[in-house]
Design a protein around this motif. Structure first.
Motif, PDB file in Angstrom:
ATOM      1  N   GLN A  46       0.797  -1.227   0.000  1.00 51.44           N
ATOM      2  CA  GLN A  46       0.000   0.000   0.000  1.00 51.44           C
ATOM      3  C   GLN A  46       0.829   1.275   0.000  1.00 51.44           C
ATOM      4  N   TRP A  47       1.899   1.330   0.767  1.00 51.79           N
ATOM      5  CA  TRP A  47       2.632   2.575   0.935  1.00 51.79           C
ATOM      6  C   TRP A  47       3.230   3.125  -0.367  1.00 51.79           C
ATOM      7  N   ALA A  49       2.076   3.018  -3.274  1.00 47.55           N
ATOM      8  CA  ALA A  49       1.010   3.602  -4.096  1.00 47.55           C
ATOM      9  C   ALA A  49       0.283   4.747  -3.397  1.00 47.55           C
ATOM     10  N   GLU A  50       0.075   4.610  -2.088  1.00 45.03           N
ATOM     11  CA  GLU A  50      -0.740   5.585  -1.360  1.00 45.03           C
ATOM     12  C   GLU A  50       0.086   6.582  -0.558  1.00 45.03           C
ATOM     13  N   GLY A  51       1.390   6.306  -0.422  1.00 46.42           N
ATOM     14  CA  GLY A  51       2.238   7.177   0.375  1.00 46.42           C
ATOM     15  C   GLY A  51       2.407   6.651   1.794  1.00 46.42           C
ATOM     16  N   PRO A  53       2.161   6.732   5.628  1.00 40.00           N
ATOM     17  CA  PRO A  53       1.260   7.459   6.530  1.00 40.00           C
ATOM     18  C   PRO A  53       2.027   8.385   7.466  1.00 40.00           C
TER      19      PRO A  53
END
Length: 411
Positions: A46-47, A49-51, A53
């Motif tokens: 996820q990170w 693609a989504e950055g 957190p």
């Protein structure tokens, strides 16, 4: 640095801290480690693609805790009251939880001590350390040690089961046990670094991921125990040794021995840090084997040219090392130092005393050192045969090619 690389580095750094939180809260090391691995996998997907957190540590703790809760609910639905019965049986206790502590506490050293539990074999300690503390996947560890992934998975699983059966607690051991376990921790990191710096088998001379991970973990231990001389010595040894990495191979990946390396390619920042660390540690004895090895590496680092090397000082350090921590590899390196300081004849004479050592039987290093000393002495025919014998006995392809090339050069 790319986002993917940054995320991967961050995950490795956070893995032991997140695992520590879960083990402290729930006490079950095996279940917590599985949950953390799932959280790391989710972040790796996820990170990028989504950055990353805003609170990556909290994100991982939350996801891992949810995974662990899901595991517990699933297990309860399937087994109902069998869990309580299982915990009552001998050997069925999970790792006992320690008193709760702030989630941000760094548990790296505690995890290292747990992964180096005396109930585990050396190979299992290495595998579990890389998995739980280093954040490497089972596939990555298997690839590093050239074994099937299924074999490594079984090794890691058995290690976790042994820790559970031993009734280990998630806390720092005290007294003499702490000293003994710290020795095991340092030895595991030393083994990981050495396998990365010079792979014992396979097509590559080194595995930079392993040596880099060993240095990262050694830094973590040093940050927690900055006053321990051997911890400092091990970190200094790794830095001084790894500083020569770029000069160890030629354009085609061929091995270049220390005496023939282009020293301008050595990492000066790493050398400076390593020399400073060992220089600060030595005056505050007692002096242990890692400090002595680091001191030897520092003498090499301080010589601008190979011919400037202070072999008399290195010989003296090897004599101390042979008294403090005698082992076959120390004896082989001692023989080389004797040859460089007093002549090849003296080195060969010392080497003869090692012939009967069963730990060196059929080891390619013995033949390689003998060949080197025979070449120094001018006995080219005997040197050529020893180089060829050493080449046949090594499982490392780059080392084999190097030894064969030395033999061919003496025709």
């Amino acid at each position: 640095m790319s986002g993917d690389v940054r995320a991967e580095d961050l995950l490795r750094e956070l893995a032991p801290r997140v695992l520590g939180v879960l083990v402290r809260r729930h006490g079950d090391f095996a279940a917590a480690e599985d949950a953390v691995q799932e959280a790391l996998l989710a972040a790796a997907q996820q990170w990028p693609a989504e950055g990353v957190p805003g609170n990556p540590h909290g994100w991982l703790v939350t996801v891992a805790a949810r995974r662990m809760a899901d595991q517990v609910r699933s297990e309860q639905a399937r087994r109902r009251r069998e869990v309580a019965d299982a915990l009552a049986r001998p050997g069925g206790e999970p790792v006992a939880p320690a008193a709760d502590a702030p989630a941000e506490r760094d548990d790296t050293l505690t995890l290292l001590f747990l992964c180096c539990h005396p109930a585990l074999s050396g190979a299992s300690q290495v595998a579990l350390t890389l998995r739980a503390v280093g954040g490497l996947t089972t596939a990555q560890i298997a690839h590093a040690f050239l074994v099937p992934e299924a074999t490594m998975a079984q090794r890691v699983s058995r290690a976790k089961q042994r820790i559970k059966a031993a009734g280990a607690t998630f806390r720092m051991p005290a007294g003499a046990e702490r000293g003994e376990r710290l020795g095991a921790v340092l030895h595991v990191l030393y083994l990981i670094f050495n396998e990365g710096y010079t792979a014992t088998a396979g097509p590559d001379l080194r595995r930079e991921d392993l040596s880099a991970e060993a240095i990262r973990l050694a830094r973590a231990v040093h940050a927690l125990l900055p006053g321990d001389g051997e911890v400092t010595g091990l970190l200094a040894l790794m830095l001084l040794t790894d500083a020569r990495r770029a000069a160890r191979t030629g354009p085609g990946g061929e091995l270049i021995p220390l005496a023939e390396q282009d020293r301008s390619r050595w990492d000066r920042a790493a050398l400076t840090e390593g020399v400073a660390l060992i220089s600060a540690a030595l005056p505050h004895g007692p002096v242990g084997p890692y400090q002595l090895q680091a001191a030897i590496a520092a003498v090499h680092a301080e010589a601008e040219r190979e011919q400037d090397t202070d072999w008399a000082q290195i010989l003296g350090l090897y004599e101390l090392l042979a008294e403090v921590a005698p082992n076959p590899m120390v004896s082989l390196n001692h023989a080389v130092a004797v040859a460089m300081a007093k002549g090849p004849g003296a080195g060969l004479e010392l080497l003869e005393t090692l012939e009967a050592d069963e730990r060196l039987a059929r080891h390619h290093r013995l033949d390689a050192v003998r060949a080197h000393l025979l070449e120094m002495a001018g006995d080219w025919e005997a040197a050529r045969e020893s180089y060829r014998t050493a080449a046949r006995r090594t499982a490392s392809i780059p080392e084999r090619r190097y030894l064969e090339s030395r033999a061919d050069r003496l025709r």
